[in-house]
Enzyme design. Structure first.
Site, short mmCIF file in Angstrom:
data_model
loop_
_atom_site.label_atom_id
_atom_site.label_comp_id
_atom_site.label_asym_id
_atom_site.label_seq_id
_atom_site.Cartn_x
_atom_site.Cartn_y
_atom_site.Cartn_z
N ARG A 138 68.94 -50.78 -15.01
CA ARG A 138 68.97 -49.34 -14.83
C ARG A 138 68.38 -48.67 -13.65
O ARG A 138 68.82 -47.83 -13.01
CB ARG A 138 68.10 -48.44 -16.17
CG ARG A 138 68.09 -46.98 -16.05
CD ARG A 138 67.07 -46.50 -17.02
NE ARG A 138 66.83 -45.17 -16.90
CZ ARG A 138 65.97 -44.34 -18.05
NH1 ARG A 138 65.79 -45.20 -18.89
NH2 ARG A 138 65.92 -43.08 -17.85
N CYS B 292 30.58 -60.19 -15.08
CA CYS B 292 29.43 -61.50 -15.15
C CYS B 292 29.90 -62.40 -13.79
O CYS B 292 30.73 -63.05 -13.73
CB CYS B 292 29.57 -62.16 -16.22
SG CYS B 292 28.16 -63.37 -16.16
N LYS C 68 64.73 -46.56 -30.83
CA LYS C 68 64.66 -46.49 -29.50
C LYS C 68 63.76 -47.60 -28.95
O LYS C 68 62.53 -47.63 -29.14
CB LYS C 68 63.92 -45.09 -28.99
CG LYS C 68 63.60 -44.96 -27.29
CD LYS C 68 62.95 -43.43 -27.12
CE LYS C 68 62.85 -43.33 -25.83
NZ LYS C 68 62.12 -44.23 -25.02
N TYR D 80 49.37 -40.59 -21.40
CA TYR D 80 50.76 -40.29 -20.57
C TYR D 80 51.26 -38.98 -20.76
O TYR D 80 51.75 -38.01 -20.18
CB TYR D 80 51.47 -41.47 -20.21
CG TYR D 80 52.61 -41.23 -19.58
CD1 TYR D 80 52.63 -41.74 -18.21
CD2 TYR D 80 53.85 -40.50 -19.71
CE1 TYR D 80 53.67 -41.64 -17.14
CE2 TYR D 80 54.79 -40.38 -18.87
CZ TYR D 80 54.91 -40.89 -17.39
OH TYR D 80 55.74 -40.62 -16.75
N ASP D 81 51.55 -39.12 -22.20
CA ASP D 81 52.43 -38.04 -22.75
C ASP D 81 51.74 -36.52 -22.51
O ASP D 81 52.19 -35.42 -22.37
CB ASP D 81 52.72 -38.00 -24.17
CG ASP D 81 53.71 -39.10 -24.38
OD1 ASP D 81 54.44 -39.38 -23.67
OD2 ASP D 81 53.82 -39.83 -25.51
N LYS E 204 59.69 -39.01 -30.89
CA LYS E 204 58.40 -40.14 -31.17
C LYS E 204 57.67 -39.57 -32.08
O LYS E 204 57.41 -38.54 -32.63
CB LYS E 204 57.70 -40.10 -29.64
CG LYS E 204 58.65 -40.57 -28.52
CD LYS E 204 57.57 -40.73 -27.40
CE LYS E 204 56.78 -41.77 -27.37
NZ LYS E 204 55.95 -42.08 -26.13
N ASN F 103 50.06 -44.54 -23.88
CA ASN F 103 51.02 -43.79 -23.97
C ASN F 103 50.76 -42.20 -24.25
O ASN F 103 51.09 -41.22 -23.94
CB ASN F 103 52.06 -44.08 -25.04
CG ASN F 103 52.76 -45.23 -24.58
OD1 ASN F 103 53.10 -45.61 -23.34
ND2 ASN F 103 53.41 -46.48 -25.62
N LEU G 194 66.23 -39.06 -22.10
CA LEU G 194 66.36 -38.03 -23.17
C LEU G 194 65.27 -37.21 -23.05
O LEU G 194 64.12 -37.36 -23.18
CB LEU G 194 66.52 -38.99 -24.39
CG LEU G 194 67.76 -40.04 -24.44
CD1 LEU G 194 67.85 -40.62 -25.81
CD2 LEU G 194 69.16 -39.18 -24.14
N CYS H 175 25.52 -65.12 -21.23
CA CYS H 175 24.62 -65.65 -20.33
C CYS H 175 23.35 -65.00 -20.20
O CYS H 175 22.53 -65.68 -19.44
CB CYS H 175 25.29 -66.31 -19.25
SG CYS H 175 25.68 -65.14 -18.12
#
Length: 651
Positions: A125, A404, A104, A35-36, A295, A32, A81, A387
Site C-alpha cells: 500500500r 539497572c 478488518k 492514538y484514537d 472498531k 491504540n 476508511l 540485585c
C-alpha cells in the site's frame, strides 16, 4: 486561534511519530486507545478552525516509503476508511441496503496483479499512492496461488498477516528482548518488505484477499466476488451478508470469536453488497463512501491502582506493571497491565490509590486508558528489585526508561538459567526464557538450585497471569523427571565455556563418569583428551577452582540421581572427525548417528575442513556446498550405508 493551531501542530507531530513507529518499527510508543483519542481531538480542532495542515494524519494514510525496494505508483489512490464505534451508526449507514461485514485484518495491505493466469506483480500500500514492489516476496506467501485458471487481467487487494502462533515462535527464537517484535502487525510489515525473500518465506506470511480491484468478469455483488475469488484458490476474509435488522447480531457473532482467533484484527469492515450502488457513491478526499470501518467500543472498567510492580529484564530495563483491583473485561478477570516505561507513568500521572480506567486493546491486551485521580504520587525506584543496585533513568529520543546498570544483576543472567534447563542439559520443559524472567522478577527463584524447590512457591505460581494449576503441575512433573540425569548432561548444564554436549560426553567417558575425578582433573589429564585444547582446559580448571561453582555442583548432586551408563569400549573411530549432511535413511535423525560416532571415540563437526576424515552424505554426487568443499580438500565422501558396512559391520 493561535492556541488551537499550536495544539494541532503538537498533535500532528505526536500522531505522525506514533504512526511511523507503528508501521515501520518493532515498538509502539502509545496505545491504540491513546492514538484514537488524540486523532479525534485533532479532527475536532480541524473542524472548529477550518484549517487542515499539510502533515496532518487526517489527510495522509499509510507509511512513508523508506526502504530500498523498487517504488511504483498504484494508478489509483488506496484510501483509508471512515470509522465508527457505534453499531447503531452501522445500521443507519446501511439504511435499506444489504452489506458485507468482514474482519478488518491488522497486517499490511498488498495489491497483487495476475496476467495470463500468473502472479505478475505485488505492491504494498505504501502511502496510498506509491507502494513498494515486493513480487519476489509475495511468491513465498503461504497458500497464495502463483497461477490461476482465469487468464484475463486480475487485480486483488488483501492484507498480509502473520498468525499469533507463528509470531510467538519467531519471537521465541530472538534472544534479545529489545529485538523482539511487539505484535504480529509490526513483524508482518518487516517480513513483507524484506530485501531477501528467503527471510519472508521463513515468516509464514498469509495474504487474505478482501477486495477485487480490476477484472473483466462482471459481478453484481461483493459476495459473488469473494466467492469467485475463493474458487480460484485464494484465502478470503471471513464475511457475512447483513442488513439493517441483523447487523448488530452479526457484529456480536464476530466479537465472540476474537478471543480464539489465530489471526490479528483491529475491527470490522462493512461494505455495500451491491457493486453498482457502491461505485455510484464516489469518495471524499480521504474516504471511499462505499465502506465503513467499525472498531469495538472499548469496554472500560474503573478500578483502584494498588501497586506498581517494577519488573527487571535481562537487557537491564526495569519495566513498570500496574497492579489493580480485579475487574471483568471482555469476559475475563484482569488485575494487571503493562505501563511500558517511565514516560507513560508520567503522562498518566500515576499514584498508588488512584482511580484508573482500564480496557483491553483490540479486546485482548490490558491497558490503562485514563487516570481519573492523577495524583502523581509515585516514587521511581532508586534500586533494582532484583540485585538492589542503584538504578538510572535513561532518555532515548524523549522516552524515559528505568535501567539497572549492574552487569552482574541476576536478571541479566537469564541465559545461564535457560541453558541450564535446555534439552541437552537438565531438560526441564515449561521454563521458557519469558517464564524464567518472570520467576526471577517475582523472586520465585534467585538461583538455579531454587528450580528444584518451586513447590515452596506453588501458591504464588498458580496465581500468576497465564499460568495456573495445570501449567504448574506440568512444570513440577518435568522438574521431577529431570532429577534422573546422565552425567554428560549435568556437566553440559553448568555452562562451562567451550564445553558443548559433545565435549561433555567425551570428558565423562575419559573419566569413567566419575564426578569426583572430573571436578579434580589436572591440566595434563584434560589436555590428554582428544579435542581438549589449552583454552578449553584452562576454562574447565578455572570453573572447577571457583568455590561457588563447586558448592553449586554439590547442591545439584544432592537434588539429582546420576544415571550410570555402561561404557562403550569400542574406540574404532578414535581421532576421526566426521561431518554429516543431507537426509538419513538408516538412523532416525542426525543426533542418533552423532551419538554413535562419539561413543566410538569420533568427533562430529558441522563444517568440512582439512582435518575432516570423511563426509557422510547419501547423495554422494550432489553439488551441495559441503560436497564441493570435500572434493576441493580431497576429503572422502561416503554414504550412510558405506559408513555402516565399514565401521559398524560387527554390530
Amino acid at each position: 486561534m493561535n492556541t488551537n493551531i499550536d495544539r494541532m501542530k503538537e498533535l500532528i507531530d505526536i500522531l505522525n511519530e506514533a504512526a511511523r513507529v507503528y508501521y515501520q518499527g518493532k515498538d509502539e510508543i502509545m496505545s491504540n486507545f491513546e492514538y484514537d483519542k488524540l486523532y479525534d481531538e485533532l479532527t475536532k480542532l480541524e473542524e472548529e478552525t477550518g484549517i487542515t495542515l499539510s502533515e496532518s494524519p487526517t489527510i495522509r494514510v499509510g507509511y512513508d516509503v523508506v526502504s530500498e525496494l523498487p517504488k511504483e505508483n498504484h494508478g489509483y489512490d488506496i484510501l483509508s476508511l471512515d470509522k465508527t464505534k457505534d453499531v447503531g451508526e452501522l445500521a443507519s449507514w446501511l439504511s435499506g441496503n444489504e452489506g458485507v461485514l468482514s474482519w478488518k485484518l491488522d497486517g499490511l495491505t498488498v495489491v497483487v496483479t495476475y496476467e495470463d493466469g500468473k502472479l505478475a506483480k505485488a505492491v504494498t500500500r505504501g502511502n496510498g499512492i506509491t507502494g513498494e514492489v515486493i513480487t519476489g516476496n509475495a511468491k513465498t506467501f503461504k497458500k497464495l496461488p502463483l497461477s490461476i485458471p482465469y487468464k484475463d487481467r486480475l487485480v486483488l487487494r488483501g492484507e498480509a498477516i502473520i498468525n499469533y502462533s507463528d509470531f510467538e515462535k519467531i519471537n521465541e527464537a530472538i534472544e534479545d528482548p529489545a529485538d523482539k517484535y511487539k505484535n504480529p502487525r509490526n513483524l508482518c510489515s518487516g517480513s513483507v518488505r524484506q530485501l531477501d525473500s528467503k527471510v519472508t518465506a521463513e515468516r509464514n506470511v498469509h495474504l487474505i484477499i478482501y477486495s477485487l480491484i480490476d477484472c473483466e468478469k462482471e459481478f453484481k455483488t461483493r459476495k459473488e466476488q469473494l466467492d469467485w475469488i475463493k474458487e480460484l484458490g485464494f484465502e478470503t476474509v471471513e464475511h457475512a451478508v447483513v442488513n439493517q435488522a441483523n447487523v448488530a447480531d452479526t457484529v456480536k457473532m464476530f466479537s465472540d470469536k476474537i478471543a480464539d482467533n489465530e489471526f490479528p484484527s483491529d475491527g470490522l469492515v462493512l461494505t455495500y453488497n451491491d457493486i453498482e450502488y457502491s461505485l455510484s457513491l464516489g469518495r471524499t478526499a480521504k474516504f471511499p463512501r462505499h465502506s465503513m470501518a467499525f472498531k469495538w467500543e472499548d469496554e472500560l472498567a474503573e478500578t483502584i491502582l494498588r501497586e506498581i510492580e517494577w519488573s527487571a529484564s535481562r537487557t537491564g530495563l526495569i519495566n513498570p506493571v500496574a497492579i489493580f483491583d480485579p475487574v471483568m473485561l471482555e469476559g475475563t478477570t484482569v488485575s494487571r497491565a503493562s505501563v511500558h516505561n517511565i514516560s507513560i507513568v508520567k503522562q498518566l500521572e500515576l499514584g498508588i490509590g488512584d482511580i484508573i480506567q482500564v480496557y483491553k486493546a483490540n479486546m485482548i491486551i490490558p491497558q490503562i486508558a485514563e487516570n481519573l485521580t492523577r495524583s502523581s504520587k509515585l516514587d521511581i525506584p532508586c534500586e533494582c528489585p532484583v540485585c538492589k543496585s542503584g538504578t538510572v533513568i535513561s532518555n532515548d529520543n524523549g522516552t524515559e526508561t528505568l535501567v539497572c546498570p549492574n552487569p552482574d544483576c541476576l536478571a541479566k543472567q537469564i541465559k545461564m538459567f535457560t541453558h541450564f534447563v535446555s534439552r541437552d542439559a537438565m531438560n526441564i520443559d515449561g521454563l521458557s526464557e519469558a517464564t524464567i524472567e518472570r520467576f526471577i522478577s517475582e523472586k520465585i527463584i534467585t538461583g538455579r538450585i531454587d528450580i528444584y524447590h518451586i513447590d515452596n512457591q506453588k501458591d504464588k505460581i498458580v496465581n500468576m497471569d497465564r499460568f495456573g494449576e495445570k501449567s504448574y503441575k506440568r512444570l513440577a512433573e518435568s522438574i521431577d523427571k529431570s532429577r534422573t540425569v546422565k552425567l554428560e548432561n549435568l556437566i553440559y548444564s553448568l555452562g562451562i565455556p567451550g564445553i558443548g554436549i559433545s565435549n561433555a560426553r567425551m570428558i565423562c567417558k575419559a573419566f569413567d563418569n566419575d564426578i569426583d575425578r572430573l571436578m579434580n582433573a589436572t591440566y595434563d589429564e584434560l589436555t590428554g583428551i582428544s579435542g581438549m585444547g589449552e583454552v578449553i582446559t584452562s576454562d574447565w580448571i578455572s570453573y572447577m577452582n571457583d568455590e561457588n561453582n563447586r558448592t553449586f555442583i554439590q547442591e545439584l548432586l544432592s537434588e539429582v540421581d546420576i544415571v550410570k551408563e555402561e561404557m562403550d569400549e569400542d574406540n574404532s573411530l578414535m581421532d576421526m572427525t566426521v561431518v554429516i549432511t543431507g537426509s538419513l535413511e538408516m538412523f532416525s535423525n542426525r543426533n542418533e548417528l552423532k551419538r554413535l560416532i562419539e561413543n566410538k571415540g569420533g568427533k562430529v563437526t558441522g563444517s568440512v575442513t582439512g582435518n575432516t576424515t570423511f563426509l557422510i552424505n547419501n547423495d554422494v554426487f550432489s553439488s551441495s556446498s559441503k560436497n564441493k568443499k570435500a572434493k576441493e580438500l580431497g576429503v572422502t565422501i561416503i554414504s550412510e550405508a558405506d559408513f555402516v558396512n565399514k565401521y559398524l559391520k560387527e554390530e
